[in-house]
Structure formats: structure tokens, C-alpha cells
Design a protein around this motif. Structure first.
Motif, PDB file in Angstrom:
ATOM      1  N   UNK A  51       0.806  -1.308  -0.105  1.00  0.00           N
ATOM      2  CA  UNK A  51       0.015  -0.011  -0.127  1.00  0.00           C
ATOM      3  C   UNK A  51       0.905   1.182  -0.004  1.00  0.00           C
ATOM      4  N   UNK A  52       1.845   1.285   0.611  1.00  0.00           N
ATOM      5  CA  UNK A  52       2.713   2.287   0.802  1.00  0.00           C
ATOM      6  C   UNK A  52       3.400   2.625  -0.481  1.00  0.00           C
ATOM      7  N   UNK A  53       4.033   1.545  -1.000  1.00  0.00           N
ATOM      8  CA  UNK A  53       4.705   1.807  -2.356  1.00  0.00           C
ATOM      9  C   UNK A  53       3.723   2.421  -3.398  1.00  0.00           C
ATOM     10  N   UNK A  54       2.482   1.732  -3.303  1.00  0.00           N
ATOM     11  CA  UNK A  54       1.585   2.042  -4.409  1.00  0.00           C
ATOM     12  C   UNK A  54       1.270   3.586  -4.259  1.00  0.00           C
ATOM     13  N   UNK A  55       0.968   4.065  -3.134  1.00  0.00           N
ATOM     14  CA  UNK A  55       0.564   5.271  -2.634  1.00  0.00           C
ATOM     15  C   UNK A  55       1.674   6.379  -2.730  1.00  0.00           C
ATOM     16  N   UNK A  56       3.013   6.016  -2.632  1.00  0.00           N
ATOM     17  CA  UNK A  56       3.903   6.865  -2.869  1.00  0.00           C
ATOM     18  C   UNK A  56       4.284   7.017  -4.409  1.00  0.00           C
ATOM     19  N   UNK A 123      -4.167  47.460 -14.865  1.00  0.00           N
ATOM     20  CA  UNK A 123      -4.350  48.564 -13.877  1.00  0.00           C
ATOM     21  C   UNK A 123      -3.565  48.404 -12.788  1.00  0.00           C
ATOM     22  N   UNK A 124      -2.977  47.274 -12.598  1.00  0.00           N
ATOM     23  CA  UNK A 124      -1.973  47.138 -11.291  1.00  0.00           C
ATOM     24  C   UNK A 124      -2.815  46.485 -10.134  1.00  0.00           C
ATOM     25  N   UNK A 125      -4.198  46.134 -10.474  1.00  0.00           N
ATOM     26  CA  UNK A 125      -5.053  45.700  -9.335  1.00  0.00           C
ATOM     27  C   UNK A 125      -4.602  44.306  -8.910  1.00  0.00           C
ATOM     28  N   UNK A 126      -5.214  43.827  -7.921  1.00  0.00           N
ATOM     29  CA  UNK A 126      -5.169  42.127  -7.467  1.00  0.00           C
ATOM     30  C   UNK A 126      -6.032  41.633  -8.480  1.00  0.00           C
ATOM     31  N   UNK A 127      -5.591  40.354  -8.854  1.00  0.00           N
ATOM     32  CA  UNK A 127      -6.485  39.452  -9.781  1.00  0.00           C
ATOM     33  C   UNK A 127      -6.519  38.192  -8.929  1.00  0.00           C
ATOM     34  N   UNK A 128      -7.180  37.442  -9.493  1.00  0.00           N
ATOM     35  CA  UNK A 128      -7.696  36.109  -8.949  1.00  0.00           C
ATOM     36  C   UNK A 128      -8.018  35.206  -9.887  1.00  0.00           C
ATOM     37  N   UNK A 129      -7.289  33.994  -9.512  1.00  0.00           N
ATOM     38  CA  UNK A 129      -7.573  33.007 -10.309  1.00  0.00           C
ATOM     39  C   UNK A 129      -8.102  31.467  -9.285  1.00  0.00           C
ATOM     40  N   UNK A 130      -8.844  30.986 -10.019  1.00  0.00           N
ATOM     41  CA  UNK A 130      -9.674  29.928  -9.013  1.00  0.00           C
ATOM     42  C   UNK A 130      -9.099  28.516  -9.273  1.00  0.00           C
ATOM     43  N   UNK A 131      -8.797  27.740  -8.092  1.00  0.00           N
ATOM     44  CA  UNK A 131      -8.332  26.359  -8.198  1.00  0.00           C
ATOM     45  C   UNK A 131      -9.733  25.652  -7.585  1.00  0.00           C
ATOM     46  N   UNK A 132     -10.168  24.932  -8.728  1.00  0.00           N
ATOM     47  CA  UNK A 132     -11.427  24.095  -8.440  1.00  0.00           C
ATOM     48  C   UNK A 132     -11.049  22.701  -8.206  1.00  0.00           C
ATOM     49  N   UNK A 133     -11.200  22.244  -6.930  1.00  0.00           N
ATOM     50  CA  UNK A 133     -10.807  20.890  -6.636  1.00  0.00           C
ATOM     51  C   UNK A 133     -11.663  20.394  -5.580  1.00  0.00           C
ATOM     52  N   UNK A 134     -11.672  19.280  -5.116  1.00  0.00           N
ATOM     53  CA  UNK A 134     -12.467  18.258  -4.145  1.00  0.00           C
ATOM     54  C   UNK A 134     -11.501  17.758  -3.285  1.00  0.00           C
ATOM     55  N   UNK A 135     -11.302  18.623  -1.979  1.00  0.00           N
ATOM     56  CA  UNK A 135     -10.423  18.109  -1.114  1.00  0.00           C
ATOM     57  C   UNK A 135     -10.626  16.877  -0.395  1.00  0.00           C
ATOM     58  N   UNK A 136     -11.933  16.051  -0.373  1.00  0.00           N
ATOM     59  CA  UNK A 136     -12.147  14.866   0.101  1.00  0.00           C
ATOM     60  C   UNK A 136     -11.632  13.811  -0.864  1.00  0.00           C
ATOM     61  N   UNK A 137     -11.104  14.098  -2.243  1.00  0.00           N
ATOM     62  CA  UNK A 137     -10.471  13.235  -3.078  1.00  0.00           C
ATOM     63  C   UNK A 137      -8.804  13.272  -2.687  1.00  0.00           C
ATOM     64  N   UNK A 138      -8.532  12.326  -1.756  1.00  0.00           N
ATOM     65  CA  UNK A 138      -7.035  12.707  -1.265  1.00  0.00           C
ATOM     66  C   UNK A 138      -5.816  12.401  -2.576  1.00  0.00           C
ATOM     67  N   UNK A 139      -6.294  11.462  -3.484  1.00  0.00           N
ATOM     68  CA  UNK A 139      -5.614  11.313  -4.602  1.00  0.00           C
ATOM     69  C   UNK A 139      -5.006  12.486  -5.341  1.00  0.00           C
ATOM     70  N   UNK A 140      -6.023  13.452  -5.250  1.00  0.00           N
ATOM     71  CA  UNK A 140      -5.856  14.763  -5.666  1.00  0.00           C
ATOM     72  C   UNK A 140      -5.011  15.700  -5.044  1.00  0.00           C
ATOM     73  N   UNK A 141      -4.528  15.422  -3.925  1.00  0.00           N
ATOM     74  CA  UNK A 141      -4.046  16.443  -3.046  1.00  0.00           C
ATOM     75  C   UNK A 141      -2.566  17.126  -3.631  1.00  0.00           C
ATOM     76  N   UNK A 142      -1.870  16.041  -4.062  1.00  0.00           N
ATOM     77  CA  UNK A 142      -0.546  16.307  -4.588  1.00  0.00           C
ATOM     78  C   UNK A 142      -0.735  17.218  -5.887  1.00  0.00           C
TER      79      UNK A 142
END
Length: 402
Positions: A51-56, A123-142
Motif C-alpha cells: 500500500x505504501x509503495x503504490x501510494x508513494x 491597472x495593477x490591481x489584484x487579480x484572482x484565479x480559481x483552483x477548483x478541486x475536491x479536498x475529499x479526494x486524497x489522490x488529488x492533493x499532490x
């Protein structure tokens, strides 16, 4: 030969006779052999390492290989897109419903750039970009962490360049910088990942002696072979001592196989890639074995005691399956609710072994006082359990089946 010496030899012979009989008979039992020497001690190390090898390896692949990320509005921020490409992130075509895509795991993370990004940037103003993800999906954390770091690094670089263009020092934007000084050693970080090891060791001891304990008490009672055994002119405490010694032998052998298995398979875990160091070698195995010796006797006595209350093999199996949860409770509780170790905790059976093994994994070692408390507490508990079981063996009802 004088009389005291003769009596001692007789007592020793009776104990050895019972011990050798039980060991020999159970070495012929396939179910006992499989649980004590195969599934119990070997299955845990193999499953853990696999399990550790596959996950890592999956996490390493996501951290090192090109990462495809759907980007919505890429045309509004060409420089940001170039920064992503330079860091190994491959922008992909936008998708219609990014929220649904991450929930269905069609994408680990989606980057959405606002249409007014270019105007705000000019204009030198702050801009925002969105990262859309599902934190419950541990596989996507990396993947999420990797994209986040690239975007934040890009933002800091652009912010510094804006300050320099206005004749200000980049440090103006960050008057306070928190410098993190992690004191954890490579072994201590590995101990955090392998905190489940004490659980495996206790479970191995329990499973290693469980079927033997059932067979030597409830099993013999069901086969009606306990009554003729008790009819022999041998004190019952000697019979119990022989049976307990046989259970302890199987449990100790099971633990020894498990320690050897961990020392071998532990080499195949890529801890060095995580900046960790794991030492499961002979020194670690010897110290764990020493800490576990009184626990082996304690669990053998408890298993025999519980099995003695059962009227049949199946009933004893049910009782011991429930009892199996008790020894692993300290490991589970400390894994979910970590507490600072106090001196008295080392004297509590199971808890002391868990704390001791964790210290060995961290490379801190045990002080003589901590080791002494751990052994003394477990020895005292084992003596109480053995005496209680011996008292139970004096009952005439124990030999009667049905």
C-alpha cells in the motif's frame, strides 16, 4: 538422589510433557500453522509495504511527471500559462462543468481565470484565479499542492517586479517573514508515517496464539479430553503452565517472523525520497521483542481465561474475536488522539509498549526507567492474569463439556 531434587525433576517433567504434547499436536494443525506463522506475521508487512509503495509512487509520479490541468480562460493570462508550462504543468482544453468534473474525478484540479484578468492586471490591481478541486479526494492533493505552489510563486515574482518598477524594495510587501525551523529528524518523520506498527505487532501476537488458546481449553473441553487430562496425578497449575508456555511459544514465533518480515520489506519502502529514515533492523527487532515478552504472557493468559468460559470451540472463537479489539485500542486511540507521554503511561500494559516502540522508531531510544516501567507493569499484569486463570483451572466445571 535426595527427595527435593527428585520432586523438582518430577515437576519439570510434568510441565515439559504438557508443553511438548501441546506444541507437537498443534504443529500438525494446518489452521494453527497458517494463522500463527503465515497470515498473522506475514500478511501485515506485505500489505503495508504494498500500500505504501503504490501510494508513494503515485504521489511521486504526480509531483515529477508533466501534470495535465484543464484551464478555463487561458487566453486572458498568457504569462501565467507560460509559468505553468515551465513548471511541468500542461494546460488542457477547458471543460464545461469543472465542479462536476473534480467531484467525478475526471480531473484532479481545474484552473479558472476570470475574463477581466487582463484589464485588472494592466491597472495593477489584484487579480484572482480559481483552483477548483475536491479536498475529499486524497489522490488529488499532490496535484492541487503543485499547481498552488506554481501560482503563488508566480504571484510573488510579479508582485516583487511591480514594487521594483515603483522604486520600492520587494521586502516592503512582506515586513515580517516567518522562518520555519523544523526540529524533526528523518527518523522522527518516518515514525509518524509508521505509527501503525505497534498495532501490527500486538495483533500478530494475539493472532499467533489465539487458535492455540481456543484449542487447548475450549477445544479439548469439546472433545472431552480435558477431563481425563485433569484426572492425572498432576497439579492443574502445571498443566496450565505447560499450555501457557505452548501458547507463548507460538505467539513469540509469530512476532519474531513479523519482525523479520518488516526488517526485509522495510528496505523496499522509498522513505529516502521523502527525506525520511526507517530503521527496522536487528537492533530495533531485538528491543521490540524484549518489550513484548511480558505482553505475550499477558495475552496468553487472557486468551486462556476467556476461552475457559466458552462451552465450545465456536463460542470461544466468538469471545476471542471480540477480545481482539481490546489490545489494539491504545494504538488506535493514540493514532487519532496523540498525547504527550507521561512517565506513568509506560507502566500501563499495551500503552507502554506502544509508546516504547514509537520512541524506537523515532530513534530516541528508551531510558532505563521507561523500559523498566514498561516491563514491570506488564509483568505485574501478566502475573495477575495467570493467577486468575490458574484459579479458574481449579474449578471442576472446566473439565465438563456441554
Amino acid at each position: 538422589m535426595n527427595k527435593p531434587v527428585t520432586n523438582t525433576m518430577t515437576r519439570t517433567r510434568a510441565f515439559l510433557t504438557v508443553f511438548l504434547k501441546e506444541v507437537k499436536e498443534n504443529l500438525r494443525d494446518r489452521r494453527t500453522i497458517i494463522s500463527a506463522f503465515l497470515t498473522g506475521p506475514l500478511l501485515g508487512p506485505l500489505i503495508l509495504v504494498m500500500m505504501l509503495n503504490v501510494t508513494l509512487n503515485r504521489q511521486f509520479d504526480k509531483a515529477e511527471k508533466p501534470l495535465p490541468v484543464p484551464v478555463i480562460g487561458a487566453a486572458h493570462a498568457p504569462n501565467l500559462i507560460n509559468a505553468l508550462k515551465a513548471s511541468g504543468i500542461v494546460p488542457k482544453a477547458p471543460i464545461g462543468d469543472p465542479e462536476l468534473a473534480v467531484r467525478k474525478q475526471d480531473a484532479d484540479v481545474v484552473l479558472r481565470i476570470s475574463p477581466d484578468y487582463a484589464d485588472a492586471w494592466r491597472k495593477g490591481e489584484a487579480v484572482q484565479v480559481e483552483l477548483i478541486y475536491d479536498s475529499s479526494q486524497r489522490d488529488a492533493n499532490a496535484a492541487v499542492e503543485r499547481v498552488t505552489q506554481v501560482v503563488e510563486t508566480y504571484a510573488r515574482q510579479q508582485g516583487a517586479m511591480r514594487l521594483v518598477a515603483r522604486g520600492l524594495s520587494p521586502s516592503t510587501a512582506w515586513p515580517v517573514v516567518a522562518a520555519r525551523r523544523d526540529q524533526a529528524t528523518a527518523q522522527a518523520r518516518a515514525a509518524l508515517m509508521f505509527s501503525i506498527l505497534p498495532y501490527f505487532f500486538v495483533l500478530t501476537i494475539f493472532v499467533g496464539g489465539m487458535y492455540l488458546a481456543i484449542d487447548l481449553t475450549a477445544g479439548e473441553r469439546e472433545r472431552q479430553s480435558l477431563e481425563p487430562l485433569f484426572a492425572n496425578p498432576v497439579p492443574r497449575w502445571k498443566i496450565l503452565a505447560g499450555k501457557l508456555a505452548a501458547i507463548c511459544t507460538f505467539s513469540a514465533a509469530s512476532l519474531l517472523i513479523s519482525l523479520l518480515a518488516f526488517s526485509v520489506v522495510g528496505r523496499f519502502i522509498p522513505t529516502e525520497k521523502l527525506g525520511m529514515e526507517l530503521d527496522l533492523g536487528p537492533r530495533f527487532g531485538g528491543q521490540v521483542l524484549l518489550l513484548m515478552v511480558p505482553l505475550i504472557a499477558l495475552l496468553a493468559a487472557l486468551q486462556s481465561m476467556v476461552a475457559a468460559f466458552a462451552k465450545s470451540y465456536r463460542e470461544a472463537q466468538t469471545y476471542l474475536s471480540l477480545l481482539m479489539f481490546v489490545p489494539v485500542l491504545p494504538s488506535i486511540l493514540l493514532s487519532t488522539m496523540p498525547v504527550k507521554a507521561q512517565g506513568w503511561m509506560y507502566a500501563v500494559p499495551l500503552l507502554g509498549q506502544h509508546l516504547g516502540i514509537m520512541q524506537l522508531l523515532r530513534g530516541d531510544g528508551l531510558t532505563p526507567q521507561q523500559a523498566g516501567l514498561c516491563l514491570a507493569g506488564s509483568v505485574a499484569a501478566a502475573l495477575v492474569a495467570v493467577l486468575a486463570t490458574a484459579r479458574l483451572y481449579q474449578s471442576e466445571r472446566l473439565a465438563i463439556s456441554g
